[in-house]
Enzyme design. Structure first.
Site, PDB file in Angstrom:
ATOM      1  CG  ASP A  33      38.319  36.458  38.509  1.00 29.43           C
ATOM      2  OD1 ASP A  33      37.831  36.538  39.660  1.00 29.43           O
ATOM      3  OD2 ASP A  33      37.692  35.991  37.551  1.00 29.43           O
ATOM      4  CG  ASP A  53      35.117  33.123  41.545  1.00 31.07           C
ATOM      5  OD1 ASP A  53      35.488  34.119  40.894  1.00 31.07           O
ATOM      6  OD2 ASP A  53      35.417  31.958  41.246  1.00 31.07           O
ATOM      7  CD  GLU A  87      32.281  36.969  40.078  1.00 32.38           C
ATOM      8  OE1 GLU A  87      31.302  36.256  40.368  1.00 32.38           O
ATOM      9  OE2 GLU A  87      33.452  36.688  40.380  1.00 32.38           O
ATOM     10  CB  SER A 108      49.957  51.051  37.871  1.00 37.01           C
ATOM     11  OG  SER A 108      49.424  51.479  39.090  1.00 37.01           O
TER      12      SER A 108
END
Length: 845
Positions: free
Chosen positions: A330, A333, A190, A258
């Site tokens: 996610d 923000d 972001e 991973s």
């Protein structure tokens, strides 16, 4: 730094310069090494505990009760990794300036805003009394070591002349929070997208931040930034990027990755479930992982722990194995806030009203200087990241609103009934997958794909915390003033995907999208490239006779599936015509590169000429396609290069056909001859051949990928050197050959199971590697096999500082046995015996 610290580093540097002998330095610092035999009396110990060591320094801790085991575990972690533990704790708390001085203040300011200490305290209070007792015992063990070794600290701590404060029971949760911070990359993407939107325009973002190969470009997400004047935020966003990059530079935060997979018994040669895991972390010394084996009369467990955290993060008991990969969640923000100054102080706009910005004060202790205070500012969307990052004098001044927008960070705080720590500590005590999966669903503090196996079945459970958003998916920063992108709370764990298999099946993840397209819950928009998972799936499907050997070969596999995808396009007649239209000598070079890539088997071995050419082509294609658009914006280019760690714009443009991506503005160049996919790839082929001849010579038979792409293990001291006083930097530079290891030729890239990623468009230096490998084969009496990439110790004077590197390069695994015969074989008879302080006539178990 005080004179004493400089003198210590200077003495060692002089010793190296005069003799060139590492063994003399090791002898000088031998007093800082832990003992591996004999007897130690400790206060607070209830019963004797014995510790055996294998040839790589991995301890087997045998005790009669867990309170004693956790105490010794803390003592041993401190004895091998106290410098590593201290640096992680200081980073998580935002207190690096106490160790490094003023140069670390910007990192501290950023990390203090993450509020990891507050989260750790809250989670600790929600931890059961029994588990708090274990965390207390572990901390007591660390402090017992510290109390008796303040004059025997490793070289870097001694040179820094830093008095290590006592270890707290909450510090384990604090370091866990730091580890979780590294599992989510969207915050950094972001920031990258904001820099690019400022300098290239928000309308370009969808093409530069694709979501996944089969998903539409995020045009709707980018529209929320269109029409906003983002120019006033340039300084703040760039400063945020510098701080973020600083964390990457010292390997204390980076986008991690991973692989893991598990196979049911009927698909294995010997009739036992198989579980494999390799975690991908930045290359460096020490390894994040510390291997350990524990045994009490009621419990046996073995695997990998993180120094500072008393838990087997990846490992197994005789009944259950577990591992994880990163979801690339996610759950962070950025919100843009409209700010103004007023007589009442700073205010922000929300739904037509100007609301006061909440203010708190933080004090930073600075090595060699006076304390510094900083005001933190908070809106309903979170802490403002930018307002305290304008310039060096910010630390001494109140907030002055110079920009139109603030940058607020939203994160999910622990809930009042969070059971994460209890669940994490309980999983290794389960015997069956369903019970362990039920506990995994309660883990909110870390977002992973947890893979589990018992002797009959395998299971997968997604963990973590994920926000519910009113609108949008959180891929790019959101306007905060109208409330339309606000969070509504968190997703219920009942909606998390999972799977359980008992026959004819396998489960795997490799940071790929783990839910089907269109899944109603948004767990991430920044999944990794899918090629690693595709290769794992192919190999798992090739046989129903999987075994320990085939699993090892899979973990070392270096075939890049993108090669075959590229070769499909290289056969396109349009490309051949574009190559024919090239001027000489570009046409000759492109033809050579084309023919060589068409013959390439896709295996990125370190000694492969074609692998070198292929990666040179990918880099040149990235430049040919995008670099001209960034020519006047180097900060935006750096942000773009950094953001390519998830599914990238380069891959999206390269692999999709013209009809799907013809609208991309990046295909159109000022020179029509260089416009369009075929022309750009033709020029990229020629440029790759030319660059290869420049770097590797005109004789193609002498080209090797490993001459361009190398492994280099840099020490903690080398990683943080740029933030230390100048005289100490010079001393560390003189110790390069002593502190660091490499370079060694590397194979692979970001798409291979045996990952060795590099920064596309920057250089070929290896970034992420399989930092540890785990195989649990329940067909064996002693099922646990591990491999660390460096060593058990963070002390350069230790024989176990880097003694795993050769084995890691060659594929040599270590067995951590549960059977008495296996323990005798691996650990022998020599023991370090810990006894209660007042013990008389008591012997070790």
């Amino acid at each position: 730094m005080r004179l004493q610290g400089v003198w210590r580093y200077g003495l060692v540097g002089l010793l190296l310069l005069l003799t060139g002998c590492h063994s003399l330095i090791n002898q000088h610092y031998a007093y800082t090494l832990p003992q591996h035999s004999g007897q130690v009396n400790l206060s607070g110990l209830n019963q004797p505990v014995s510790v055996g060591y294998n040839e790589f320094g991995v301890p087997l801790i045998k005790g009669q009760n867990l309170d004693d085991v956790y105490l010794i575990w803390g003592y041993l972690h401190a004895s091998e990794r106290i410098n590593h533990m201290v640096l992680m704790r200081l980073t998580a708390e935002g207190r690096l300036a106490e160790y490094m001085g003023e140069s670390a203040l910007s990192i501290d300011s950023f990390m203090r805003k993450m509020r990891f200490r507050q989260a750790a305290e809250k989670l600790y209070q929600q931890t059961s009394e029994e588990n708090r007792r274990y965390l207390q015992a572990y901390a007591r063990g660390v402090n017992l070591w510290l109390n008796s070794h303040q004059d025997k600290l490793p070289m870097d701590l001694a040179a820094a002349d830093y008095q290590v404060p006592p270890w707290l029971p909450t510090d384990a949760i604090l370091i866990l929070s730091l580890a979780n911070f590294g599992l989510a990359g969207n915050l950094h993407e972001e920031i990258d997208s904001l820099i690019i939107a400022q300098q290239l325009g928000a309308e370009r973002l969808p093409w530069l931040f694709p979501v996944y190969p089969d998903e539409p470009l995020p045009h709707d997400e980018a529209r929320k930034l269109q029409g906003l004047n983002l120019a006033p935020l340039q300084q703040e966003a760039e400063q945020l990027k510098l701080v973020s990059q600083s964390l990457n530079n010292i390997h204390l935060h980076d986008v991690m990755a991973s692989n893991n997979w598990a196979v049911t018994p009927d698909l294995t040669e010997n009739g036992g479930t198989l579980l494999a895991n390799d975690t991908h972390l930045p290359i460096g010394l020490p390894s994040l992982w510390s291997m350990v084996q524990i045994e009490t009369p009621e419990w046996q467990v073995a695997g990998a722990s993180i120094p500072g955290i008393p838990a087997i993060v990846l490992g197994a008991t005789p009944h259950l194995g577990w591992g994880y990969t990163m979801v690339i969640a996610d759950n962070q923000d950025l919100f843009l806030e409209q700010l103004r100054s007023s007589d009442r102080g700073p205010e922000y706009l929300y739904k037509g009203q100007w609301l006061p910005v909440k203010q708190t004060k933080e004090i930073f202790h600075v090595k060699g200087a006076a304390d510094v205070s900083e005001n933190l500012y908070e809106t309903r969307h979170g802490i403002l990241l930018n307002e305290s990052l304008k310039n060096r004098s910010y630390l001494l001044q109140p907030l002055t609103v110079e920009s139109r927008y603030g940058i607020a960070l939203s994160t999910l705080s622990p809930l009042a009934n969070d059971n994460s720590i209890n669940a994490l500590m309980a999983i290794p005590h389960q015997r069956r997958v369903p019970q362990a999966m039920a506990l995994a669903r309660q883990i909110n503090v870390i977002s992973v794909n947890m893979l589990l196996a018992d002797k009959q079945q395998i299971g997968w459970q997604l963990t973590g915390s994920y926000p519910q958003r009113k609108k949008g998916v959180g891929l790019f920063p959101s306007p905060g003033w109208n409330g339309e992108y606000d969070w509504l709370g968190s997703v219920s764990e009942k909606q998390y995907p999972s799977a359980l298999k008992t026959e004819q099946g396998w489960l795997a993840s490799a940071n790929n999208r783990v839910v089907e397209k269109g899944f109603p819950i948004n767990f991430s928009q920044t999944w990794a490239h899918p090629e690693r998972f595709e290769r794992i799936a192919t190999l798992l499907g090739e046989t129903n006779r999987h075994n320990f050997s085939t699993t090892k070969r899979m973990q070392y596999d270096r075939l890049d599936p993108m090669v075959a995808k590229l070769q499909t396009y290289l056969a396109d007649p349009a490309l051949r015509q574009a190559m024919a239209n090239l001027p000489q000598p570009e046409q000759q070079r492109a033809t050579l590169a084309h023919a060589r890539l068409m013959e390439f088997d896709g295996v990125l071995k370190a000694d492969s000429a074609a692998a070198a050419l292929y990666n040179l082509f990918l880099t040149q294609f990235n430049h040919q396609l995008f670099a001209d658009a960034f020519a006047e914006h180097p900060q935006a280019w750096n942000a773009f290069v950094e953001s390519a760690k998830s599914y990238s714009a380069m891959a999206d443009h390269l692999l999709q056909d013209d009809s799907q991506i013809s609208a991309s503005p990046f295909w159109n160049k000022a020179d029509p001859v260089r416009s369009g996919k075929a022309n750009i790839i033709a020029y990229s082929l020629a440029a790759a051949q030319k660059e290869g001849e420049k770097l590797l010579g005109v004789d193609y038979s002498g080209w090797q990928w490993g001459k361009l792409h190398t492994y280099k293990w840099n020490s903690l001291s080398s990683q943080v050197a740029a933030y230390l006083p100048e005289e100490q930097q010079k001393m560390i530079a003189r110790l390069d050959s002593y502190l660091n290891r490499g370079p060694y030729p590397a194979g692979g890239n970001i798409n291979t199971i045996n990952i060795a990623s590099y920064s596309m468009g920057k250089n070929f230096d290896t970034l992420l590697i399989p930092s540890m490998r785990l195989i649990v084969d329940f067909s064996q009496k002693d099922p646990v096999w591990v491999m660390n990439n460096a060593g058990q110790s963070a002390n350069p004077a230790s024989p176990h500082y880097a003694d795993n590197i050769n084995g890691w390069l060659e594929g040599e695994y270590q067995n951590l046995p549960f059977s008495q015969s296996g323990q005798q074989r691996e650990y022998g008879d020599n023991r370090l015996c810990f006894l209660p302080e007042s013990a008389a006539g008591v012997s070790c178990p």
